[in-house]
Design an enzyme around this catalytic site. Structure first.
Site, PDB file in Angstrom:
ATOM      1  N   ASP A 152       0.823  -1.209   0.000  1.00  0.00           N
ATOM      2  CA  ASP A 152       0.000   0.000   0.000  1.00  0.00           C
ATOM      3  C   ASP A 152       0.864   1.269   0.000  1.00  0.00           C
ATOM      4  OD1 ASP A 152      -2.436   1.347   0.047  1.00  0.00           O
ATOM      5  OD2 ASP A 152      -3.254   0.107   1.662  1.00  0.00           O
ATOM      6  N   ASP A 207     -10.171   3.620  -3.491  1.00  0.00           N
ATOM      7  CA  ASP A 207     -10.875   2.394  -3.103  1.00  0.00           C
ATOM      8  C   ASP A 207     -12.299   2.300  -3.657  1.00  0.00           C
ATOM      9  OD1 ASP A 207      -8.595   1.957  -1.719  1.00  0.00           O
ATOM     10  OD2 ASP A 207      -9.527   1.891   0.265  1.00  0.00           O
TER      11      ASP A 207
HETATM   12  C1  GLA Z   1      -6.037   1.216   1.409  1.00  0.00           C
HETATM   13  C2  GLA Z   1      -6.163   0.258   0.243  1.00  0.00           C
HETATM   14  C3  GLA Z   1      -7.267  -0.742   0.534  1.00  0.00           C
HETATM   15  C4  GLA Z   1      -6.961  -1.495   1.820  1.00  0.00           C
HETATM   16  C5  GLA Z   1      -6.749  -0.521   2.972  1.00  0.00           C
HETATM   17  C6  GLA Z   1      -6.214  -1.207   4.223  1.00  0.00           C
HETATM   18  O1  GLA Z   1      -7.175   2.020   1.539  1.00  0.00           O
HETATM   19  O2  GLA Z   1      -6.408   0.934  -0.949  1.00  0.00           O
HETATM   20  O3  GLA Z   1      -7.439  -1.646  -0.543  1.00  0.00           O
HETATM   21  O4  GLA Z   1      -5.808  -2.274   1.620  1.00  0.00           O
HETATM   22  O5  GLA Z   1      -5.821   0.503   2.625  1.00  0.00           O
HETATM   23  O6  GLA Z   1      -6.016  -0.326   5.288  1.00  0.00           O
END
Ligand code: GLA
Length: 390
Positions: A152, A207
């Site tokens: 990430d 997301d």
């Molecule tokens: C980010 C990523 C998500 C998930 C969260 C976990 O938002 O884009 O897909 O992995 O972190 O905290």
């Protein structure tokens, strides 16, 4: 003077070409888009050994493994701190036996095991990130039997994205275990331009949310779909655009809407990471996730991403070239009422006079032979998914 300038220039070029080129990924993995399950969309931080084991069990008993789902990935929140030597410490409450026995369990089911970390100092949920511990972590992951790493981009401050991800790529390579490397920097630094040599897949947006009509601060799958237009040609075997994990079965949309979401992800040659509660899904959701003719579109070995070839108001035509010369086609109706949508052979790159067989991939039915075009009624928020073979 000219001679001196010439000499200086050739010296400069010499130095330039002596600098070793950035190493390529070359891990030979993900030659088709990776398929599996990830804990985040449904369970967020509520992850545990029991949850991951039951997801692995369900992948097998439901038939999803047979349909191609392979990787069982724990997302954020499995880690709590680092010990005095800098080793990552696993949450002792939710993972009482540590990660290795869990990875062994997943492997014993004929599946592969994945884990999550972050290129910054902390993960998005505030757990310890990988910054400054890349080689140490990669060795640990390899020792545990990790086959897939999602990495990430939270808490990265002024870090340079290509350099940060290349460090982890090199650390994984040095650890010596084949590990699919999944970049999750949300498209902020246009990873499609540089990540082909760095990772096997890269997130292209923020997301996903489980909604058709999302709130202002949320991204629906249809908005993510629009953001894929123009970057299709960067995807291919071993290096995929990742429009985020699936929301199919998480409860916020109708079956027709989930069928549309799944169809379009397959047209995009997207990684297919189920994000629902596998142990408690309805037969209708399972049927969507395991439609082998639709999955075959995603997994086509040519690895060409599909693209939108026509948009008229709420009616869209998407097409994907397949290895056997046929085209996968999706007719998408984003509108509030049923619509007649047609695709012309010329939209697909075929001459109009061609006679082609049209097969319905959701109905598993040959619809007949057609010349120059095909047209059908598509329900609101639904799709017709076809394979057109001249
Ligand atoms: C980010 C990523 C998500 C998930 C969260 C976990 O938002 O884009 O897909 O992995 O972190 O905290």
């Amino acid at each position: 003077m000219k001679k001196i300038l010439c000499l200086a220039f050739s010296l400069f070029l010499g130095i330039l070409f002596c600098i070793p080129r950035a190493r390529a990924l070359e891990n030979g993995l993900a030659l088709t888009p990776p398929m599996g399950w990830n804990s985040w969309n449904r369970f967020a931080c509520n992850v545990s050994e029991d949850l991951v084991k039951s997801a692995a069990d369900a992948l097998v008993t439901s038939g999803m493994k047979d349909a191609g789902y392979e990787y069982v990935v724990i997302d954020d929140c499995w880690q709590v701190s680092r010990d005095a030597a800098g080793n990552i410490v696993v949450d002792p409450k939710n993972f009482p036996n540590g990660i290795k026995p869990l990875a062994d369990y997943v492997h014993s089911k004929g599946l592969k095991f994945g884990i999550y970390s972050d290129a910054g100092t902390k993960t998005c949920a505030g757990r310890p990130g990988g910054r400054g511990h890349e080689y140490q972590d990669a060795l640990q992951y390899a020792a545990w039997g990790v086959d897939y790493l999602k990495y990430d981009w939270c808490n990265t401050g002024t870090q340079n994205a290509p350099a940060s991800y290349a460090t982890m790529r090199d650390a994984l390579k040095a650890a010596g275990r084949p590990i699919v490397f999944s970049l999750c920097e949300w498209g902020s630094n246009k990873p499609w331009l540089w990540a082909r040599d760095v990772g096997n897949l890269w997130r292209t947006t923020g997301d996903i949310s489980d909604c058709w009509d999302c709130k202002k601060d949320q991204l629906s799958w249809t908005q993510i779909l629009d953001l894929q237009v123009g970057i299709e040609s960067y995807a291919g075997p071993g290096h995929w655009n990742d429009p985020d994990m699936l929301e199919v079965g998480n409860g916020g949309m109708t079956a027709a809407e989930y069928r549309s979401h799944f169809s379009l992800w397959c047209m995009l040659a997207a990684p297919l990471m189920a994000g629902n509660d596998l142990a408690h899904m309805t037969p209708e959701i399972l049927e969507i996730l395991t439609n082998k003719e639709v999955i075959a579109v995603d997994q086509d070995p040519l690895g060409l991403e599909g693209r939108r070839v026509r948009k008229t108001g709420d009616s869209e035509v998407w097409a994907k070239q397949m290895k056997d010369g046929s085209r996968a086609v999706v007719l998408l109706n984003r509108g509030a009422s049923d619509a007649e949508i047609s695709v012309s052979w010329e939209d697909l790159g075929y001459p109009a006079h061609l006679s082609a067989t049209v097969r319905g991939l959701w109905a598993h039915k040959d619809l007949g032979k057609f010349t120059s075009s095909f047209s059908t009624k598509v329900p609101s928020h639904g799709v017709a998914m076809l394979r057109v073979t001249p």
